[in-house]
Scaffold this motif. Structure first.
Motif, PDB file in Angstrom:
ATOM      1  N   PRO A 123       0.834  -1.198   0.000  1.00 13.33           N
ATOM      2  CA  PRO A 123       0.000   0.000   0.000  1.00 13.33           C
ATOM      3  C   PRO A 123       0.877   1.260   0.000  1.00 13.33           C
ATOM      4  O   PRO A 123       2.036   1.218   0.406  1.00 13.33           O
ATOM      5  N   GLN A 124       0.294   2.335  -0.467  1.00 10.19           N
ATOM      6  CA  GLN A 124       1.024   3.599  -0.540  1.00 10.19           C
ATOM      7  C   GLN A 124       1.518   4.008   0.850  1.00 10.19           C
ATOM      8  O   GLN A 124       0.749   4.030   1.798  1.00 10.19           O
ATOM      9  N   PRO A 125       2.811   4.295   0.969  1.00 15.42           N
ATOM     10  CA  PRO A 125       3.316   4.738   2.276  1.00 15.42           C
ATOM     11  C   PRO A 125       2.742   6.098   2.644  1.00 15.42           C
ATOM     12  O   PRO A 125       2.550   6.954   1.785  1.00 15.42           O
ATOM     13  N   GLN A 126       2.468   6.262   3.920  1.00 13.12           N
ATOM     14  CA  GLN A 126       1.971   7.542   4.426  1.00 13.12           C
ATOM     15  C   GLN A 126       3.099   8.379   5.015  1.00 13.12           C
ATOM     16  O   GLN A 126       2.969   9.576   5.177  1.00 13.12           O
ATOM     17  N   ARG A 127       4.197   7.674   5.325  1.00 17.53           N
ATOM     18  CA  ARG A 127       5.345   8.347   5.938  1.00 17.53           C
ATOM     19  C   ARG A 127       6.625   7.737   5.384  1.00 17.53           C
ATOM     20  O   ARG A 127       6.723   6.525   5.239  1.00 17.53           O
ATOM     21  N   ILE A 128       7.625   8.601   5.083  1.00 13.18           N
ATOM     22  CA  ILE A 128       8.882   8.147   4.491  1.00 13.18           C
ATOM     23  C   ILE A 128      10.041   8.753   5.262  1.00 13.18           C
ATOM     24  O   ILE A 128      10.013   9.937   5.618  1.00 13.18           O
ATOM     25  N   LEU A 129      11.061   7.917   5.496  1.00 17.43           N
ATOM     26  CA  LEU A 129      12.308   8.377   6.091  1.00 17.43           C
ATOM     27  C   LEU A 129      13.382   8.307   5.019  1.00 17.43           C
ATOM     28  O   LEU A 129      13.623   7.242   4.443  1.00 17.43           O
ATOM     29  N   LEU A 130      14.010   9.442   4.717  1.00 20.17           N
ATOM     30  CA  LEU A 130      15.117   9.508   3.763  1.00 20.17           C
ATOM     31  C   LEU A 130      16.389   9.769   4.545  1.00 20.17           C
ATOM     32  O   LEU A 130      16.478  10.748   5.283  1.00 20.17           O
ATOM     33  N   ILE A 131      17.371   8.898   4.365  1.00 23.26           N
ATOM     34  CA  ILE A 131      18.651   9.082   5.044  1.00 23.26           C
ATOM     35  C   ILE A 131      19.665   9.505   3.990  1.00 23.26           C
ATOM     36  O   ILE A 131      19.977   8.754   3.074  1.00 23.26           O
ATOM     37  N   GLY A 132      20.142  10.732   4.125  1.00 22.79           N
ATOM     38  CA  GLY A 132      21.007  11.345   3.127  1.00 22.79           C
ATOM     39  C   GLY A 132      20.165  12.239   2.238  1.00 22.79           C
ATOM     40  O   GLY A 132      19.254  11.786   1.559  1.00 22.79           O
ATOM     41  N   VAL A 133      20.444  13.526   2.255  1.00 25.48           N
ATOM     42  CA  VAL A 133      19.589  14.491   1.553  1.00 25.48           C
ATOM     43  C   VAL A 133      20.199  14.981   0.250  1.00 25.48           C
ATOM     44  O   VAL A 133      19.488  15.152  -0.739  1.00 25.48           O
ATOM     45  N   GLY A 134      21.519  15.196   0.209  1.00 28.04           N
ATOM     46  CA  GLY A 134      22.126  15.773  -0.994  1.00 28.04           C
ATOM     47  C   GLY A 134      21.475  17.111  -1.299  1.00 28.04           C
ATOM     48  O   GLY A 134      21.272  17.933  -0.411  1.00 28.04           O
ATOM     49  N   GLY A 135      21.106  17.335  -2.541  1.00 24.21           N
ATOM     50  CA  GLY A 135      20.448  18.574  -2.930  1.00 24.21           C
ATOM     51  C   GLY A 135      18.951  18.566  -2.679  1.00 24.21           C
ATOM     52  O   GLY A 135      18.274  19.555  -2.918  1.00 24.21           O
ATOM     53  N   GLY A 136      18.420  17.444  -2.200  1.00 19.99           N
ATOM     54  CA  GLY A 136      17.002  17.369  -1.858  1.00 19.99           C
ATOM     55  C   GLY A 136      16.082  17.041  -3.007  1.00 19.99           C
ATOM     56  O   GLY A 136      14.870  17.229  -2.908  1.00 19.99           O
ATOM     57  N   SER A 137      16.598  16.525  -4.120  1.00 18.65           N
ATOM     58  CA  SER A 137      15.733  16.273  -5.287  1.00 18.65           C
ATOM     59  C   SER A 137      14.663  15.220  -5.001  1.00 18.65           C
ATOM     60  O   SER A 137      13.535  15.348  -5.497  1.00 18.65           O
TER      61      SER A 137
END
Length: 185
Positions: A123-137
């Motif tokens: 199912p579509q995630p409602q919350r996401i954790l991104l580790i490492g941002v870089g330029g934020g694309s």
């Protein structure tokens, strides 16, 4: 390279090594008391002068250089894109790029694949954790295609978050929270 106690000297020594102007394997520790202060000061002056040099690929111009406690961040631009690199070597790979004519498009195949995978996930995630941002694309793209999704973006280097906001359009808000933390914690 031994762990030098003086961060400025360590950075300068690394720059001098990269430029091929120092033979540091034969010198165990330039801060050792056996070396005189004038010797250390001369090395520091040379190393710091070299540390200011930035190599850019052909066709790019320097926009900004940020030195953090983790790395050197280079923001460069050409007529078509603005890019972020984490090293000042000419062959350093761009970590993130924004296409100036289409800032909402992802510039790299791997970022398109990562966002596509998240969009196809069931199912579509409602919350996401991104580790490492870089330029934020990636968080920028996710906000465009899934405006209601909650995103926590973590980067160990606060300078990366600052550069992403200043030059790449990353805007924290109620659904996008930026954290200067170690993603392993």
């Amino acid at each position: 390279l031994p762990r030098y106690r003086d961060r400025r000297l360590r950075s300068g020594i690394q720059a001098a090594q990269a430029a091929g102007l120092a033979c540091w394997p034969s010198v165990p520790d330039p801060l050792h008391p056996q070396y005189t202060a004038p010797y250390r000061h001369a090395l520091l002056a040379l190393a710091l002068a070299l540390a200011g040099c930035v190599n850019l690929p052909s066709g790019e111009r320097l926009v900004d250089v940020e030195h953090s406690s983790w790395q050197t961040l280079i923001v460069s631009a050409s007529d078509t894109r603005r890019c972020l690199r984490f090293d000042d070597a000419t062959d350093a790979l761009s970590q993130s790029c924004t296409l100036l004519a289409h800032p909402d498009h992802l510039a790299f195949d791997y970022t398109r694949a990562m966002v596509a995978l998240l969009l196809l996930w069931e199912p579509q995630p409602q919350r996401i954790l991104l580790i490492g941002v870089g330029g934020g694309s990636i968080p920028i793209a996710l906000q465009l295609v899934r405006p209601g999704i909650d995103i926590d973006a973590v980067d160990i280097d606060e300078a990366v978050l600052t550069v992403a906001q200043r030059y790449f359009g990353l805007k924290p808000g109620p659904t996008l929270r930026l954290h200067a933390l170690d993603g392993r914690d």
